[in-house]
Design a protein around this motif. Sequence first.
Motif, short mmCIF file in Angstrom:
data_model
loop_
_atom_site.label_atom_id
_atom_site.label_comp_id
_atom_site.label_asym_id
_atom_site.label_seq_id
_atom_site.Cartn_x
_atom_site.Cartn_y
_atom_site.Cartn_z
N MET A 1 0.92 -1.41 -0.05
CA MET A 1 0.01 -0.13 -0.13
C MET A 1 0.99 1.17 0.08
N ALA A 2 0.43 2.23 -0.60
CA ALA A 2 1.15 3.41 -0.54
C ALA A 2 1.28 4.16 0.88
N ILE A 3 2.18 4.93 1.01
CA ILE A 3 2.26 5.83 2.05
C ILE A 3 1.57 7.26 1.73
N LYS A 4 0.91 7.81 3.00
CA LYS A 4 0.38 9.01 2.84
C LYS A 4 1.02 9.88 3.77
N ILE A 5 0.83 11.29 3.52
CA ILE A 5 1.02 12.40 4.52
C ILE A 5 0.00 13.03 5.34
N THR A 6 -0.25 12.79 6.61
CA THR A 6 -1.37 13.25 7.37
C THR A 6 -1.41 14.53 7.41
N GLU A 7 -2.62 15.21 7.99
CA GLU A 7 -2.50 16.81 8.30
C GLU A 7 -1.76 17.33 9.32
N GLU A 8 -1.10 16.16 10.11
CA GLU A 8 -0.22 16.64 10.98
C GLU A 8 1.15 17.05 10.57
N CYS A 9 1.30 17.03 9.07
CA CYS A 9 2.45 17.44 8.46
C CYS A 9 2.91 18.97 9.04
N ILE A 46 -3.08 4.47 -11.47
CA ILE A 46 -3.91 3.27 -10.60
C ILE A 46 -5.08 3.28 -10.82
N ASP A 47 -5.69 4.23 -11.30
CA ASP A 47 -7.07 4.29 -11.68
C ASP A 47 -7.73 3.94 -12.95
N GLY A 48 -6.63 3.35 -13.72
CA GLY A 48 -6.59 2.63 -15.00
C GLY A 48 -6.42 4.08 -16.15
N SER A 49 -6.49 5.23 -15.82
CA SER A 49 -6.55 6.16 -16.84
C SER A 49 -5.13 6.22 -17.41
N GLN A 50 -4.83 6.86 -18.68
CA GLN A 50 -3.59 6.89 -19.40
C GLN A 50 -3.41 8.44 -19.20
N VAL A 51 -2.17 8.82 -19.02
CA VAL A 51 -1.72 10.01 -19.06
C VAL A 51 -0.25 10.12 -19.71
N ASP A 52 0.22 11.33 -20.06
CA ASP A 52 1.44 11.31 -20.71
C ASP A 52 2.34 11.48 -19.49
N ALA A 53 3.42 10.77 -19.39
CA ALA A 53 4.37 10.88 -18.18
C ALA A 53 4.70 12.22 -17.96
N ALA A 54 5.12 13.18 -18.67
CA ALA A 54 5.45 14.44 -18.52
C ALA A 54 4.43 15.31 -18.27
N ASP A 97 -4.55 3.36 3.56
CA ASP A 97 -5.50 2.19 3.54
C ASP A 97 -6.36 2.25 2.23
N MET A 98 -6.26 3.30 1.41
CA MET A 98 -7.11 3.48 0.25
C MET A 98 -6.28 2.61 -0.88
N TYR A 99 -5.16 2.43 -0.65
CA TYR A 99 -4.23 1.62 -1.64
C TYR A 99 -3.74 0.40 -1.37
N GLN A 100 -4.54 -0.75 -1.30
CA GLN A 100 -4.05 -2.01 -0.76
C GLN A 100 -3.43 -2.44 -2.05
N GLU A 101 -1.66 -2.79 -1.65
CA GLU A 101 -1.21 -3.24 -2.82
C GLU A 101 -0.09 -4.38 -2.06
N THR A 102 0.30 -5.40 -3.18
CA THR A 102 1.29 -6.43 -2.50
C THR A 102 2.71 -5.97 -2.86
N VAL A 103 3.79 -6.42 -2.22
CA VAL A 103 5.11 -6.20 -2.47
C VAL A 103 5.17 -6.41 -3.97
N ASP A 104 4.79 -7.47 -4.49
CA ASP A 104 4.86 -7.53 -5.88
C ASP A 104 4.33 -6.33 -6.82
#
Length: 115
Positions: A1-9, A46-54, A97-104
């Motif tokens: 899962m990804a890491i997020k920064i909380t409002e306590e930043c 992650i949401d399946g949409s395509q973007v130009d990387a730049a 917790d919004m992004y549940q991902e495996t190590v793979d």
Amino acid sequence: MAIKITEECINCGACEPECPNNAIYEGGVEWAIADGTTVKGSYTLIDGSQVDAAAKQSPLSMDTYYITPNKCTECQGFHEEPQCASVCPVDCCVPDDMYQETVDDLMARKDRLHS
């Protein structure tokens, strides 16, 4: 899962230079997949949409530093633990917790970002 920064930043910025994927941005700053990676051309988010990387994407936070989950790999393949969390003086870098991902899944993202 990804890491997020909380409002306590406190906006100290200690986390930003530690990220091997350049996934951390100051509040209000636009982000792009290509920033600090080798990705060029089309990229699938992650949401399946395509973007130009730049292409610049809207900031995820205007007030505090933020981590884009589309680039976060929890430092898998680089470090033993997420570096943002290890340097944060107020412990506001936590699992998203919004992004549940495996190590793979995270390793596959790392490989796509740094091919």
